[in-house]
Design an enzyme around this catalytic site. Structure first.
Site, mmCIF file in Angstrom:
data_model
loop_
_atom_site.group_PDB
_atom_site.id
_atom_site.type_symbol
_atom_site.label_atom_id
_atom_site.label_comp_id
_atom_site.label_asym_id
_atom_site.label_seq_id
_atom_site.Cartn_x
_atom_site.Cartn_y
_atom_site.Cartn_z
ATOM 1 N N ASP A 75 9.796 45.811 64.645
ATOM 2 C CA ASP A 75 8.957 44.609 64.762
ATOM 3 C C ASP A 75 9.196 43.835 66.050
ATOM 4 O O ASP A 75 8.982 42.619 66.099
ATOM 5 C CB ASP A 75 9.160 43.673 63.550
ATOM 6 C CG ASP A 75 8.852 44.382 62.238
ATOM 7 O OD1 ASP A 75 7.925 45.224 62.243
ATOM 8 O OD2 ASP A 75 9.555 44.123 61.249
ATOM 9 N N ARG A 76 9.670 44.528 67.063
ATOM 10 C CA ARG A 76 9.936 43.906 68.378
ATOM 11 C C ARG A 76 11.001 42.800 68.310
ATOM 12 O O ARG A 76 11.071 41.951 69.194
ATOM 13 C CB ARG A 76 8.645 43.340 69.014
ATOM 14 C CG ARG A 76 7.585 44.417 69.270
ATOM 15 C CD ARG A 76 8.074 45.436 70.287
ATOM 16 N NE ARG A 76 7.082 46.419 70.658
ATOM 17 C CZ ARG A 76 7.003 47.656 70.146
ATOM 18 N NH1 ARG A 76 7.869 48.070 69.231
ATOM 19 N NH2 ARG A 76 6.084 48.475 70.570
ATOM 20 N N LEU A 77 11.807 42.826 67.250
ATOM 21 C CA LEU A 77 12.910 41.853 67.162
ATOM 22 C C LEU A 77 14.180 42.527 67.692
ATOM 23 O O LEU A 77 15.149 42.760 66.952
ATOM 24 C CB LEU A 77 13.089 41.382 65.712
ATOM 25 C CG LEU A 77 11.908 40.600 65.152
ATOM 26 C CD1 LEU A 77 12.202 40.120 63.731
ATOM 27 C CD2 LEU A 77 11.594 39.384 66.033
#
Ligand SMILES: Cc1cc2nc3c(=O)[nH]c(=O)nc-3n(C[C@H](O)[C@H](O)[C@H](O)COP(=O)(O)O)c2cc1C
Length: 220
Positions: free
Chosen positions: A195-197
Site C-alpha cells: 500500500d505504498r507505506l
C-alpha cells in the site's frame, strides 16, 4: 508513444524494516543488507548510481562499482578527467544509490567527496586485470572518439608501450585514474511495503557528537 508502463505495479511485501531491527550505525546496517544481496549471483552487488552536479548545480548520474566501504565512506574508481571527475572538482559532493530491487530495497548515501591517496589507489590498481589497466591508458573517459577502431588502436599502443602479457613488468597507474570516497553525511534505507507505506529510515550525523547517528523514520 511510449508503451503503457502503468501496469508494472508490484505490491512490495518481501520484508519489513523496523526501528528495532536497525544497526546503530549505517555502515553496519548497510553490511547486513549487502550480505543478503550478495547471495544472489545474478547481480553485481557493488553496482550503484553515482550522482554529481556541475558548478551550475546541473545534475548527472551514472552507474559505478563500489569497491570498498567502511566508516569513512564508499569508494569507487574512475578517471578523474571524466565528466564526473570534472564535476566533482567544481562541486565535491555526491550521492550514491544502491537499488536492490528484487528485495524491494534501496540505499541512498550523500556526502562530501575526497580523492584517495596514491598508495590507496595503487593498492587497488595492482589488483586489476592487465587488460583493464591498458584500457585505462587507452581511454580519455567521456571525450568524443572517432570510432571503435580508434579505441582499439589506442589499447594496442598502450600494450606496445607497457607489454600486453600478464606476468610481465607492471603497468603503471595513470595519474588521472584512481579512487574517490563519498563520505557519510546522510544514509537512508528504504524497504518497500504494501500500500505504498514503505519503511524509510534516515541516518544523519549527530551535530553534537560526530561519532553518533540520529535516526529518523521518514514518510514514504
Ligand atoms: C554496472 C556498471 C558499472 C560501472 N562501473 C564503473 C566504475 O566503477 N567506474 C567508472 O569510471 N565507470 C563505470 N561505469 C561506466 C559509467 O557508468 C560511465 O559510463 C563512465 O564512468 C563515464 O561517466 P561520466 O562521463 O559521467 O564521467 C560503469 C557502468 C555500469 C553500467
Amino acid at each position: 508513444m511510449s508503451p503503457d508502463l502503468g501496469h508494472f505495479r508490484e505490491n512490495y511485501d518481501r520484508a519489513t524494516l523496523r526501528r528495532d531491527d536497525l544497526a546503530p550505525d549505517p555502515v553496519a546496517q548497510f553490511t547486513r543488507w549487502f550480505d543478503e544481496w550478495m547471495i544472489d549471483p545474478r547481480y553485481d552487488a557493488a553496482a550503484c548510481v553515482l550522482a554529481t552536479a556541475d558548478a551550475d548545480a546541473r545534475p548527472s548520474a551514472r552507474y559505478v562499482l563500489c569497491r570498498h566501504f567502511d566508516a569513512d565512506g564508499f569508494v569507487i574508481y574512475t578517471n578523474f578527467e571524466s565528466r564526473k571527475g570534472s564535476e566533482l572538482r567544481a562541486n565535491p559532493h555526491a550521492a550514491l544509490v544502491f537499488g536492490w530491487l528484487e528485495q524491494n530495497r534501496q540505499v541512498r548515501i550523500e556526502g562530501p567527496v575526497t580523492l584517495l591517496d596514491d598508495a590507496e589507489s595503487d593498492a587497488y590498481w595492482v589488483t586489476r586485470p592487465r587488460g583493464s589497466q591498458l584500457g585505462a591508458w587507452a581511454s580519455d573517459q567521456s571525450e568524443v572518439v572517432e570510432d571503435r577502431r580508434e579505441l582499439e588502436e589506442r589499447w594496442a599502443e598502450a600494450a606496445g608501450r607497457f607489454g600486453g602479457e600478464e606476468g610481465t613488468e607492471a603497468v603503471p597507474r595513470p595519474a588521472y585514474w584512481g579512487g574517490l570516497r563519498v563520505g557519510l553525511e546522510v544514509v537512508e534505507f528504504w524497504q518497500g511495503r504494501p500500500d505504498r507505506l514503505h519503511d524509510r529510515f534516515r541516518y544523519r550525523r549527530d551535530p553534537q557528537d560526530p561519532t553518533a547517528w540520529e535516526i529518523d523514520r521518514l514518510a514514504p
